[in-house]
Design an enzyme around this catalytic site. Structure first.
Site, PDB file in Angstrom:
ATOM      1  N   TYR A 141      39.452   6.952  35.685  1.00 27.53           N
ATOM      2  CA  TYR A 141      39.552   5.337  35.217  1.00 27.53           C
ATOM      3  C   TYR A 141      39.890   5.858  33.700  1.00 27.53           C
ATOM      4  CZ  TYR A 141      37.646   1.881  37.899  1.00 27.53           C
ATOM      5  OH  TYR A 141      37.302   1.097  38.782  1.00 27.53           O
ATOM      6  N   LYS A 191      35.456  14.277  47.427  1.00 27.47           N
ATOM      7  CA  LYS A 191      36.574  14.231  49.054  1.00 27.47           C
ATOM      8  C   LYS A 191      37.482  15.632  49.244  1.00 27.47           C
ATOM      9  CE  LYS A 191      39.370  12.437  51.928  1.00 27.47           C
ATOM     10  NZ  LYS A 191      39.716  12.419  53.030  1.00 27.47           N
ATOM     11  N   ASP A 223      35.450   8.801  52.622  1.00 31.67           N
ATOM     12  CA  ASP A 223      36.049   8.044  53.701  1.00 31.67           C
ATOM     13  C   ASP A 223      34.784   8.192  55.200  1.00 31.67           C
ATOM     14  OD1 ASP A 223      36.009  11.329  54.573  1.00 31.67           O
ATOM     15  OD2 ASP A 223      38.603  10.540  55.837  1.00 31.67           O
ATOM     16  N   ASP A 247      32.629   2.217  42.276  1.00 30.34           N
ATOM     17  CA  ASP A 247      33.397   1.630  42.224  1.00 30.34           C
ATOM     18  C   ASP A 247      33.393   0.838  43.957  1.00 30.34           C
ATOM     19  OD1 ASP A 247      34.287  -1.475  41.358  1.00 30.34           O
ATOM     20  OD2 ASP A 247      36.646  -0.233  41.649  1.00 30.34           O
ATOM     21  N   ASP A 251      31.062  -2.175  46.173  1.00 29.81           N
ATOM     22  CA  ASP A 251      31.750  -3.651  46.453  1.00 29.81           C
ATOM     23  C   ASP A 251      31.065  -3.143  48.412  1.00 29.81           C
ATOM     24  OD1 ASP A 251      32.620  -4.134  44.308  1.00 29.81           O
ATOM     25  OD2 ASP A 251      34.417  -5.430  44.834  1.00 29.81           O
TER      26      ASP A 251
END
Ligand code: IPM
Ligand code: MN
Length: 363
Positions: A141, A191, A223, A247, A251
């Site tokens: 970001y 990751k 994942d 983020d 959700d």
């Protein structure tokens, strides 16, 4: 207690859900004898329209002097032109950075009466009580370069995922300290099988873990974590992860709680307010929902629960925070639902109606 709260309603449904939270505040003040001063400022698309920037200086100054900040949401289709020089979301990123809010806490605890509102089978949701600690001021970001450039005659775009050890360390401490107050488990999500930044993340989290012998640490690839959130959500206690993974995963995790509209968040850093507590920013995790904005039907629970987090973390008012959370829980237990939560055939309450029921439980 006298507190100064800066309020940033923002765009879309932001003003509607913030208004509901601001109706809860006087009820808390009256019941416990506090004085809460609120002061509204512009951020996001509204600020772009009024001042040409998503975070006006006046808003930034007010936030840096406040005891805490409550925010609705930013963004909307009218500001979505990819060629636009300024975007509403820049306001949110800039205020998080200006306030040094590197830890974003997103608790997910489905209300027992809302299990049917989730598309997951109710037995999967039994015992779900997790806290995502999302790194908020680093990673892709904020990394540079971030630009478009022309290479071999064609346009290319680049974003940069960069983390320093100090950034990983400080957010890891927040996660381990939270785990110590909870069920004593941290899941670090990365990751590391592909990304160098994730390998540094994992190594640094391991180093911090050595300072918390009572906390169990597991590492899960992002994942797999996305899958485990749906297949074994109750196995998580505290999840700590970098900005963009956090983020996306929150959700997804909001589905466990029946609706995104229910989820609050607290963003904290190292700076303290004049009461000696962290000067935080509190916002629901949902966006500005332009599709329902202006209709008065948005679910304000995420914002009202964000206000509870504000009372707890930035003002040290634990009893008051619990009272607000209990008022929400009682409202849901009594069967009241906004449109996003209502079962087929049930008449939903609008924003002001559910706000009134919640406030009535604080009397
Ligand atoms: C959130 C939002 C923001 C983010 C956007 C609006 C910049 O999605 O708070 O989760 O990505 O952090
Ligand atoms: Mn988001």
């Amino acid at each position: 207690m006298e507190a100064r709260i800066v309020v940033l309603p923002g765009d879309g449904i932001g003003p509607e859900v913030v208004a509901a939270a601001l109706a809860v505040l006087p009820a808390v003040a009256a019941r416990y004898g506090h004085t809460f001063e609120t002061e509204e400022h512009l951020i996001g698309g509204g600020a772009i329209d009024a001042c040409g920037t998503a975070l006006p200086d006046e808003t930034r100054r007010a936030c840096l002097q406040a005891d805490a900040v409550l925010l609705g949401a930013v963004g909307g289709p009218q500001w979505d032109d990819p060629a636009a020089p300024v975007r509403p979301e820049q306001g949110l990123l800039a205020i998080r950075q200006a306030m040094g809010l590197f830890a974003n806490l997103r608790p997910v605890r489905p209300h027992p009466d809302l299990l049917a509102a989730s598309p997951l089978r109710p037995e999967r949701l039994q015992g779900v009580d997790l806290l995502v600690v999302r790194e908020l001021t680093g990673g892709i970001y904020f990394g540079t370069p971030r630009e478009r450039r022309t290479v071999n005659g064609e346009i290319q775009a680049v974003d940069t995922l960069v983390y320093s050890q100090s950034e990983i360390r400080r957010v890891s401490h927040v996660a381990f300290q939270a785990a110590r107050q909870r069920r004593g488990k941290v899941t670090s999500v990365d990751k590391a099988n592909v990304l160098e930044s994730s390998r540094l993340w994992r190594q640094t989290v391991n180093e911090v873990a050595a300072e918390y012998p009572g906390v169990v640490l597991e590492h899960v690839l992002v994942d797999a974590a996305a899958m485990h959130l749906l297949t074994r959500p109750a196995s998580f206690d505290v999840i700590v992860t970098e900005n963009m993974f956090g983020d996306i995963l929150t959700d997804e995790a909001s589905v466990l709680a029946g609706s995104m509209g229910n989820l609050p968040s607290a963003s904290l850093g190292e700076t303290r307010n004049r009461h000696g507590f962290p000067r935080g920013l509190y916002e629901p995790i949902h966006g500005s929902a332009p599709d329902i904005a202006g209709r008065g039907i948005a679910n304000p629970i995420g914002t009202i629960l964000s206000l509870a987090l504000l009372l707890r973390h930035s003002l040290g008012l634990e009893g008051e925070a619990r009272a607000v959370e209990a008022a929400v829980a009682q409202t849901l237990a009594a069967g009241y639902r906004t449109a996003d939560l209502a079962a087929n055939g049930q008449k939903p309450l609008n924003t002001q109606e559910i706000e009134a029921v919640i406030v009535s439980h604080l009397g």
